[in-house]
Design a protein around this motif. Structure first.
Motif, short mmCIF file in Angstrom:
data_model
loop_
_atom_site.label_atom_id
_atom_site.label_comp_id
_atom_site.label_asym_id
_atom_site.label_seq_id
_atom_site.Cartn_x
_atom_site.Cartn_y
_atom_site.Cartn_z
N THR A 111 73.12 88.69 68.92
CA THR A 111 72.60 88.10 67.68
C THR A 111 73.64 88.02 66.58
OG1 THR A 111 71.73 90.29 67.05
CG2 THR A 111 70.23 88.79 68.18
N THR A 112 74.89 88.32 66.92
CA THR A 112 75.99 88.23 65.95
C THR A 112 76.99 87.18 66.42
OG1 THR A 112 75.75 90.60 65.44
CG2 THR A 112 77.83 89.54 64.80
N SER A 148 60.98 87.22 70.67
CA SER A 148 61.75 87.17 69.43
C SER A 148 61.77 85.75 68.84
CB SER A 148 63.20 87.61 69.70
OG SER A 148 64.01 87.42 68.56
N LYS A 149 61.97 85.69 67.54
CA LYS A 149 62.16 84.40 66.88
C LYS A 149 63.60 83.93 66.99
CE LYS A 149 58.40 85.03 63.57
NZ LYS A 149 58.02 85.09 62.12
N ASN A 150 64.46 84.77 67.56
CA ASN A 150 65.86 84.42 67.74
C ASN A 150 66.02 83.62 69.04
OD1 ASN A 150 68.67 84.87 68.89
ND2 ASN A 150 68.94 85.76 66.86
N ARG A 155 66.90 82.64 75.08
CA ARG A 155 67.75 82.09 76.13
C ARG A 155 68.20 83.21 77.09
NH1 ARG A 155 71.26 77.47 77.13
NH2 ARG A 155 73.30 78.07 77.96
N THR A 156 68.53 84.34 76.51
CA THR A 156 68.95 85.49 77.33
C THR A 156 67.85 85.92 78.28
OG1 THR A 156 70.50 86.26 75.64
CG2 THR A 156 69.71 87.89 77.22
N ALA A 157 66.61 85.94 77.80
CA ALA A 157 65.49 86.35 78.65
C ALA A 157 65.33 85.42 79.85
CB ALA A 157 64.20 86.37 77.82
N ILE A 158 65.74 84.17 79.69
CA ILE A 158 65.62 83.19 80.78
C ILE A 158 66.78 83.31 81.76
CG2 ILE A 158 65.59 80.71 81.29
CD1 ILE A 158 64.34 80.36 78.43
N ILE A 159 68.00 83.55 81.28
CA ILE A 159 69.17 83.44 82.15
C ILE A 159 69.78 84.77 82.58
CG2 ILE A 159 69.76 81.18 81.16
CD1 ILE A 159 72.07 82.59 79.65
N PHE A 160 69.23 85.90 82.16
CA PHE A 160 69.90 87.17 82.43
C PHE A 160 70.03 87.48 83.92
CE2 PHE A 160 65.60 88.63 82.97
CZ PHE A 160 65.68 89.74 83.80
N LYS A 179 56.65 80.27 79.65
CA LYS A 179 56.49 80.68 78.26
C LYS A 179 57.25 79.78 77.30
CE LYS A 179 56.65 84.92 75.52
NZ LYS A 179 56.88 86.38 75.60
N HIS A 180 58.41 79.29 77.74
CA HIS A 180 59.28 78.54 76.83
C HIS A 180 59.41 77.05 77.17
CE1 HIS A 180 60.62 82.15 74.73
NE2 HIS A 180 60.73 82.74 75.91
N LYS A 181 58.63 76.57 78.13
CA LYS A 181 58.84 75.21 78.61
C LYS A 181 58.51 74.14 77.58
CE LYS A 181 54.34 74.59 80.91
NZ LYS A 181 53.67 74.37 82.21
N GLU A 182 57.75 74.47 76.56
CA GLU A 182 57.43 73.49 75.52
C GLU A 182 58.44 73.49 74.38
OE1 GLU A 182 55.15 71.26 75.89
OE2 GLU A 182 54.47 72.14 77.78
N SER A 183 59.42 74.37 74.45
CA SER A 183 60.41 74.46 73.38
C SER A 183 61.15 73.14 73.21
CB SER A 183 61.42 75.57 73.68
OG SER A 183 62.46 75.58 72.72
N LYS A 184 61.43 72.80 71.97
CA LYS A 184 62.20 71.59 71.66
C LYS A 184 63.70 71.90 71.54
CE LYS A 184 58.33 69.37 69.29
NZ LYS A 184 57.82 68.79 68.02
N GLU A 185 64.05 73.17 71.67
CA GLU A 185 65.45 73.57 71.55
C GLU A 185 66.23 73.15 72.78
OE1 GLU A 185 67.23 74.89 69.26
OE2 GLU A 185 65.84 75.77 67.81
N PHE A 186 67.33 72.44 72.56
CA PHE A 186 68.19 72.00 73.66
C PHE A 186 68.63 73.19 74.51
CE2 PHE A 186 72.59 71.68 75.17
CZ PHE A 186 72.50 70.58 76.02
N PHE A 187 69.06 74.27 73.86
CA PHE A 187 69.61 75.41 74.59
C PHE A 187 68.55 76.16 75.41
CE2 PHE A 187 73.00 74.93 71.35
CZ PHE A 187 74.09 74.82 72.22
N ILE A 188 67.30 76.03 75.03
CA ILE A 188 66.22 76.64 75.82
C ILE A 188 65.89 75.75 77.01
CG2 ILE A 188 63.81 77.37 75.82
CD1 ILE A 188 65.73 79.26 74.34
#
Length: 229
Positions: A111-112, A148-150, A155-160, A179-188
């Motif tokens: 997160t940094t 998390s809202k981060n 992304r980490t939870a998906i690719i770890f 859980k995240h398939k509706e996200s509009k975030e490119f990186f997700i």
């Protein structure tokens, strides 16, 4: 506690060496490639690793005794080359030396100074390695990251599990994708496709069946099935 005070001879020597080899001409395209999120010194990967290797040899005991603190101190610097060194040092030194509290430092690094280049390496090798060492922590850590809202923790939870190969928990991966398939975030969206495509090397039919039976975003679907077309 991973953060402790010590005389940072290694970091000072590394910084002096880096600044001596800096190139503003090379820094500009590096910064542009990373969308100008970070300043660069302009040291290419091969040169940077050669400098780090030399300094590592000169300060071996200092690093081995303080690698957690060193990784954080390097991440606290402005230039991206220092962040890469912090990750590489931590990956090597912590590999067989995880402590259960290390997830605090790892999450702090995620997160940094966050961008895909650091997050993806930390997720795969540090989070993945930590949870292989402490498998009973998996659901607790991944649920926290996933909720998390981060976006980078999501992304980490998906690719770890990228390094888990045939030991991947496919049910957990599918749950994160759902859980995240509706996200509009490119990186997700990209992470979902990447994680599924990676696992398809070990379970192609399972991935194809999952992707064709759920409503993933087009980007996620394309990425997931790229090797199946």
């Amino acid at each position: 506690m991973w953060l402790k005070k010590y005389n940072m001879n290694f970091i000072e020597s590394l910084a002096a060496d880096f600044h001596q080899n800096a190139s503003s001409a090379l820094a500009i395209p590096m910064e542009n490639y990373m969308k100008n999120n970070f300043p660069f010194l302009g040291i290419k990967t091969e040169k940077r690793r050669a400098i780090l290797k030399s300094q590592w040899q000169n300060h071996r005991e200092e690093i081995k005794s303080n690698y957690r603190t060193i990784a954080w101190e390097l991440f606290s610097k402005k230039e991206r080359e220092f962040h890469y060194c912090g990750i590489e040092i931590l990956m090597k030194e912590i590999k067989k030396n995880y402590d259960i509290t290390d997830i605090q430092l790892i999450e702090k690094l995620l997160t940094t100074q966050s961008w895909w280049d650091s997050v993806d390496t930390i997720a795969k090798y540090l989070v993945g390695g930590y949870l292989q060492c402490y498998p009973n922590e998996t659901l607790t850590v991944i649920e926290r990251f996933s909720n998390s809202k981060n976006m980078w923790l999501n992304r980490t939870a998906i690719i770890f599990q990228l390094s888990y190969k045939d030991k991947t928990n496919f049910d957990l991966l599918k749950a994160e994708c759902e859980k995240h398939k509706e996200s509009k975030e490119f990186f997700i969206q990209k992470a979902i496709g990447w994680a599924l495509r990676d696992y398809s090397r070990y379970n192609p039919n399972g991935v194809i069946n999952y992707v064709t039976s759920t409503n993933l975003k087009p980007l996620s679907q394309r990425e997931a099935l790229r090797n199946s077309m």
